[in-house]
Scaffold this motif. Sequence first.
Motif, PDB file in Angstrom:
ATOM      1  N   SER A 128      35.971  38.778  46.450  1.00  0.00           N
ATOM      2  CA  SER A 128      36.284  39.409  45.166  1.00  0.00           C
ATOM      3  C   SER A 128      35.035  39.408  44.299  1.00  0.00           C
ATOM      4  O   SER A 128      34.161  38.560  44.443  1.00  0.00           O
ATOM      5  CB  SER A 128      37.423  38.664  44.466  1.00  0.00           C
ATOM      6  OG  SER A 128      37.028  37.351  44.176  1.00  0.00           O
ATOM      7  N   VAL A 129      34.970  40.385  43.386  1.00  0.00           N
ATOM      8  CA  VAL A 129      33.834  40.495  42.466  1.00  0.00           C
ATOM      9  C   VAL A 129      34.349  40.711  41.054  1.00  0.00           C
ATOM     10  O   VAL A 129      35.441  41.236  40.855  1.00  0.00           O
ATOM     11  CB  VAL A 129      32.883  41.654  42.855  1.00  0.00           C
ATOM     12  CG1 VAL A 129      32.185  41.388  44.159  1.00  0.00           C
ATOM     13  CG2 VAL A 129      33.602  42.980  42.905  1.00  0.00           C
ATOM     14  N   GLU A 130      33.535  40.305  40.085  1.00  0.00           N
ATOM     15  CA  GLU A 130      33.853  40.545  38.681  1.00  0.00           C
ATOM     16  C   GLU A 130      33.018  41.728  38.211  1.00  0.00           C
ATOM     17  O   GLU A 130      31.793  41.706  38.308  1.00  0.00           O
ATOM     18  CB  GLU A 130      33.549  39.311  37.834  1.00  0.00           C
ATOM     19  CG  GLU A 130      34.455  38.152  38.124  1.00  0.00           C
ATOM     20  CD  GLU A 130      34.125  36.925  37.289  1.00  0.00           C
ATOM     21  OE1 GLU A 130      33.310  37.034  36.334  1.00  0.00           O
ATOM     22  OE2 GLU A 130      34.675  35.861  37.583  1.00  0.00           O
ATOM     23  N   ARG A 171      36.227  42.793  31.471  1.00  0.00           N
ATOM     24  CA  ARG A 171      35.767  42.407  32.810  1.00  0.00           C
ATOM     25  C   ARG A 171      37.001  42.110  33.653  1.00  0.00           C
ATOM     26  O   ARG A 171      37.908  41.415  33.201  1.00  0.00           O
ATOM     27  CB  ARG A 171      34.843  41.194  32.750  1.00  0.00           C
ATOM     28  CG  ARG A 171      33.537  41.497  32.021  1.00  0.00           C
ATOM     29  CD  ARG A 171      32.528  40.375  32.131  1.00  0.00           C
ATOM     30  NE  ARG A 171      32.048  40.152  33.478  1.00  0.00           N
ATOM     31  CZ  ARG A 171      31.159  40.909  34.111  1.00  0.00           C
ATOM     32  NH1 ARG A 171      30.664  41.971  33.519  1.00  0.00           N
ATOM     33  NH2 ARG A 171      30.758  40.606  35.336  1.00  0.00           N
ATOM     34  N   LYS A 173      38.555  41.247  37.829  1.00  0.00           N
ATOM     35  CA  LYS A 173      38.277  40.764  39.174  1.00  0.00           C
ATOM     36  C   LYS A 173      38.887  41.768  40.142  1.00  0.00           C
ATOM     37  O   LYS A 173      40.062  42.121  40.017  1.00  0.00           O
ATOM     38  CB  LYS A 173      38.896  39.387  39.361  1.00  0.00           C
ATOM     39  CG  LYS A 173      38.427  38.649  40.571  1.00  0.00           C
ATOM     40  CD  LYS A 173      39.083  37.285  40.620  1.00  0.00           C
ATOM     41  CE  LYS A 173      38.083  36.242  41.016  1.00  0.00           C
ATOM     42  NZ  LYS A 173      38.666  34.912  41.058  1.00  0.00           N
ATOM     43  N   ASP A 175      39.404  42.952  44.319  1.00  0.00           N
ATOM     44  CA  ASP A 175      39.386  42.583  45.735  1.00  0.00           C
ATOM     45  C   ASP A 175      38.504  43.602  46.457  1.00  0.00           C
ATOM     46  O   ASP A 175      38.805  44.793  46.469  1.00  0.00           O
ATOM     47  CB  ASP A 175      40.811  42.605  46.297  1.00  0.00           C
ATOM     48  CG  ASP A 175      40.889  42.100  47.724  1.00  0.00           C
ATOM     49  OD1 ASP A 175      39.867  42.124  48.430  1.00  0.00           O
ATOM     50  OD2 ASP A 175      41.986  41.691  48.124  1.00  0.00           O
ATOM     51  N   TYR A 181      42.893  45.822  41.825  1.00  0.00           N
ATOM     52  CA  TYR A 181      42.727  44.969  40.662  1.00  0.00           C
ATOM     53  C   TYR A 181      43.417  43.628  40.936  1.00  0.00           C
ATOM     54  O   TYR A 181      44.514  43.598  41.475  1.00  0.00           O
ATOM     55  CB  TYR A 181      43.359  45.661  39.440  1.00  0.00           C
ATOM     56  CG  TYR A 181      43.648  44.758  38.278  1.00  0.00           C
ATOM     57  CD1 TYR A 181      42.676  44.474  37.333  1.00  0.00           C
ATOM     58  CD2 TYR A 181      44.910  44.188  38.110  1.00  0.00           C
ATOM     59  CE1 TYR A 181      42.940  43.656  36.263  1.00  0.00           C
ATOM     60  CE2 TYR A 181      45.188  43.353  37.043  1.00  0.00           C
ATOM     61  CZ  TYR A 181      44.196  43.093  36.125  1.00  0.00           C
ATOM     62  OH  TYR A 181      44.475  42.283  35.062  1.00  0.00           O
ATOM     63  N   GLU A 183      42.795  40.482  38.501  1.00  0.00           N
ATOM     64  CA  GLU A 183      43.101  39.890  37.211  1.00  0.00           C
ATOM     65  C   GLU A 183      41.999  40.230  36.210  1.00  0.00           C
ATOM     66  O   GLU A 183      40.924  40.668  36.586  1.00  0.00           O
ATOM     67  CB  GLU A 183      43.218  38.362  37.326  1.00  0.00           C
ATOM     68  CG  GLU A 183      41.933  37.686  37.746  1.00  0.00           C
ATOM     69  CD  GLU A 183      42.081  36.181  37.967  1.00  0.00           C
ATOM     70  OE1 GLU A 183      43.213  35.671  37.906  1.00  0.00           O
ATOM     71  OE2 GLU A 183      41.063  35.528  38.185  1.00  0.00           O
ATOM     72  N   VAL A 185      39.229  38.998  33.526  1.00  0.00           N
ATOM     73  CA  VAL A 185      38.365  37.825  33.398  1.00  0.00           C
ATOM     74  C   VAL A 185      38.004  37.666  31.932  1.00  0.00           C
ATOM     75  O   VAL A 185      37.634  38.626  31.265  1.00  0.00           O
ATOM     76  CB  VAL A 185      37.094  37.984  34.249  1.00  0.00           C
ATOM     77  CG1 VAL A 185      36.198  36.762  34.115  1.00  0.00           C
ATOM     78  CG2 VAL A 185      37.449  38.222  35.698  1.00  0.00           C
TER      79      VAL A 185
END
Length: 186
Positions: A128-130, A171, A173, A175, A181, A183, A185
Amino acid sequence: MAKASDVKSGNILRFNGELVSVEDYIHRTPGNLRAFYQARMRNVKTGKLVEYRFRTDEEVEIARVETNDYQYLYEDGEFFVVMDNETYEQFNIPKVLFGDSARFLKEGMNVIVAFESEEAIMAQTPASVELEITYTEPAVKGDTSTNALKNATVETGVEIRVPLFINQGDRVKVDTRTGDYMERVK
């Protein structure tokens, strides 16, 4: 060369001239027949699934694969340039190794790359990335229903679906495998 009994799930083998990753490896002893190893393997380059039965004394070639963390620097044509965090050596990794998750890559992000004798064979982004939302329509009051989603563009230029309460500048998070999507941040 190693014996078939030395192979474990997760090993990378050179099988019929191709590199394959062992996904499932089971020892079978059917009745009064000879024992064998049933292997389910995935071709590293093409992703094709291969099933094969190894005799217990059959010789197999286990490939020496080095997996390490690298920092993603920038895109260069058909390659992504990554840097070893310890030696600062840079490598060109073909984009196809990252697959669909490459669209979420951001400069400075850590990625995992596997090499087999100077050739990159596998590359993986974080799970996962922000990312920051660069554009989304404002939510209209009263426009809520269960799990209502709207389109939003993240800083890498990819459009994803987010809940109505997400605004431009937030911002989130994401997958990287599915592009969903996860959550918001803080």
